[in-house]
Design an enzyme around this catalytic site. Sequence first.
Site, mmCIF file in Angstrom:
data_model
loop_
_atom_site.group_PDB
_atom_site.id
_atom_site.type_symbol
_atom_site.label_atom_id
_atom_site.label_comp_id
_atom_site.label_asym_id
_atom_site.label_seq_id
_atom_site.Cartn_x
_atom_site.Cartn_y
_atom_site.Cartn_z
ATOM 1 N N SER A 41 0.854 -1.192 0.000
ATOM 2 C CA SER A 41 0.000 0.000 0.000
ATOM 3 C C SER A 41 0.883 1.232 0.000
ATOM 4 O O SER A 41 2.021 1.191 0.480
ATOM 5 C CB SER A 41 -0.863 0.032 1.257
ATOM 6 O OG SER A 41 -0.057 0.278 2.395
ATOM 7 N N ASP A 42 0.380 2.337 -0.543
ATOM 8 C CA ASP A 42 1.039 3.598 -0.244
ATOM 9 C C ASP A 42 0.874 3.801 1.259
ATOM 10 O O ASP A 42 0.002 3.194 1.898
ATOM 11 C CB ASP A 42 0.451 4.761 -1.050
ATOM 12 C CG ASP A 42 1.417 5.952 -1.070
ATOM 13 O OD1 ASP A 42 2.363 5.974 -0.250
ATOM 14 O OD2 ASP A 42 1.234 6.863 -1.895
ATOM 15 N N TRP A 43 1.703 4.663 1.821
ATOM 16 C CA TRP A 43 1.766 4.770 3.287
ATOM 17 C C TRP A 43 0.452 5.314 3.877
ATOM 18 O O TRP A 43 0.132 6.484 3.723
ATOM 19 C CB TRP A 43 2.965 5.640 3.662
ATOM 20 C CG TRP A 43 4.237 4.858 3.864
ATOM 21 C CD1 TRP A 43 5.086 4.964 4.931
ATOM 22 C CD2 TRP A 43 4.807 3.851 3.021
ATOM 23 N NE1 TRP A 43 6.142 4.069 4.806
ATOM 24 C CE2 TRP A 43 5.991 3.373 3.647
ATOM 25 C CE3 TRP A 43 4.445 3.253 1.813
ATOM 26 C CZ2 TRP A 43 6.790 2.374 3.099
ATOM 27 C CZ3 TRP A 43 5.239 2.258 1.274
ATOM 28 C CH2 TRP A 43 6.390 1.831 1.912
ATOM 29 N N GLY A 44 -0.300 4.429 4.463
ATOM 30 C CA GLY A 44 -1.576 4.846 5.049
ATOM 31 C C GLY A 44 -2.744 4.733 4.085
ATOM 32 O O GLY A 44 -3.812 5.283 4.343
ATOM 33 N N ALA A 45 -2.577 4.006 2.982
ATOM 34 C CA ALA A 45 -3.661 3.920 1.987
ATOM 35 C C ALA A 45 -4.707 2.855 2.328
ATOM 36 O O ALA A 45 -5.707 2.730 1.635
ATOM 37 C CB ALA A 45 -3.082 3.626 0.604
#
Length: 758
Positions: free
Chosen positions: A228-232
């Site tokens: 995931s993108d960071w926090g997605a």
Amino acid sequence: MNVKKILSEMTLEEKAGLCSGSDFWHTKAIERLGVPEVMVSDGPHGLRSQDQNLDNPGINDSIKAVCFPASCAMAASFDRKLIYEMGEAIGDECQHENISTILGPAVNIKRSPLCGRNFEYFSEDPYLATEMATNHIKGVQSKNIGTSMKHFLANNQEHRRMSTSSEIDERTLREIYLAAFEGAVKNAKPWTIMCSYNGINGTLASENKKYLTDILRGEWGFDGYVMSDWGAVNDRIKGIEAGLDLEMPGSNGVNDSRIVRAVKEGILDEKIVDQAAERILNIIYRYIKNRQPDTKWDMEAHHELARKIEGECMVLLKNEGILPLKKGSRIAFIGEFAGIPRYQGGGSSYVNSFKIVSAMSAADGIADITYAQGYGNNEDIINEELISKACEVAKSAEVAVIFAGLPDSFESEGYDRIHMSIPNCQNELIKRIAKIQPNTVIVLHNGSPIEMPWAEDVKGILEAYLGGQAVGEACVDVLFGDVNPSGKLPETFPRKLQDSPSYLYYGGEGDKSEYREGVFVGYRYYDKKDMDVLFPFGYGLSYTTFNYSNLKLSSKEIKDTDILTVSVDVTNTGDKEGKEIVELYVGEKESNIIRPLKELRGFEKVSLKPGEMKTVTFILTKRAFSYYNTEIKDWYAESGDYQILIGKSSRDIVLNESIYVEASRKLPFKLTVNTTFGDLLERPEAVEELKSFIDLVKVSMGEQTKGKDQEKSVAISDDMNIAMLKYMPIRGILSFGDGSITYDKLTAMLDDINKKLY
Ligand code: BGC
């Protein structure tokens, strides 16, 4: 290492745990089974490796490293070998620093000049983005370090990036937004992919099975893992089911427990968790097995590489006999960027450069340089004192070089630009200097197009983009002629923001961003509208001149399954050695489809000594002629005439040839009562079958349009008759015919023909 065996020994809790990070940058170790933790790190154009004070927006320090030119600049080189070399260098740095995977390249399309993160992206054109991404990935991975191509998918704005949904029709997705991911996955096999924050057509990327699994793995054969993108991550269970293997940076165990619970409650199939854990283990061990911890890297050597690369990226936009500058002459360097260059963008890609060389220090000893600050970067305030000092310095020099562009606050990850201008204080400075110094040159530091209200008033413009830590040296190399500029624009510079294709819709309403311009992104739009632009896609000058001749196609007619070879001779007709980027576009002459006039399908960069000629060759396959047909869910090249266009830029086509391409496949077709006579008449096989019916129609319709009294009928000619008939559905015969054909008769007749022919 036997991954299957390790997997079989892992508990459900361990498998779920492996599917999220232990902190910002590491996967989890499973000591009991000897599974090590590995580190991932930003990317894309240098290492941002943090050993303490971890964060992701790039606020805290990271280790000292080398900042190479950002992708906006890199793409302007149109140089596959060069970006591969950068990839190798970064790969070595990763081996040395124990980083298993670098987070990049970022291949999102530059949809609007406003996207705050354009500097990290390659181009408005998916073919150029594909080629750059492919070679970036191959270079890094040749050193047994993984890449994470990002941000999958349609992350083309920073505005509300974590909640907005990009609303895009299927054809546009395929032709524009998926294409670079597709090309690079197929050509370079990235070890990992990073999903984006945004949604696509209402479903978050992190939960989007269509893209993360069906297309990425099913159609393109991706075999790594998706992070995931960071926090997605929103709903972890939906995510893992959709194909999101690794959550970053993790959720302090909350989502791991959720996964375990879902399996125990029978909501989630354990096999899905096994699959994600296995994919992550495969990549961990691909890295571990090929560890080369003794890899050395030389910071200074990589700095020199950054300088060489940037020299190839700079785009000479205007030169009225002013460049190259004479060594030893009196030159005024003006603008804060001359002393403190802007060479990279803010956010997660921010590299802690071990050194930064400004143009001021690089020019030391080369010419008699004087300096004036001219403007300040902290506030956009016109400072009369700074301007008049700058005017004095400019007046007393032979040439004034103004270093201008976008300050950090104007362009960064996390938010979009609100206009396309550089600060007013810079525009005012340039205007005033150009009035008193006829020999004025502008050097630009920006990651995305800007407006240039002074373009007519200056003699030279050099686009340096965000050129990495050696940008000052590279600028001086080009300004004084040690390097002959050879970059070309990887994007169009429109005259003003309002001209840009997505101007009316960019950013969207609330959490919906509709991509209503469809496939008409960048030059695809400006060309079709025949719009005047400031500088077109693919444009860039050199200190020498090139002539193109002898365009040859391997055939005048091909089937879409054939390969077409195109060659063209390029000669250096000037007196300096130089490099030329030869661009090949394909356009369909007449199409039933609403298509761009032409699309980039090939490019090559060649180096030529004065007087030297080289033959440049391109290979084209079906895809070069195709659009994405949503009915057959495949690429389709219509039968017809196409043009092969060779250009110095997208607006300077110097040679062209025609080619006939024949489609090997017919599009599905059925005759219905609503098929128009025009469409029917274009199908000779159906006309043959329906001969007597068509004759009847002609007579009946003729009667109708001519009126009862044939003698007086001059108002409607035969041609008009045929033209009217063209758009009449077959069922028109029921309303306008002589009554001999009924609805049932008509449908039965069409059913018969369909059975026989289609
Ligand atoms: C960015 C990614 C980056 C990640 C880790 C995110 O905010 O969108 O590009 O790789 O942070 O720093």
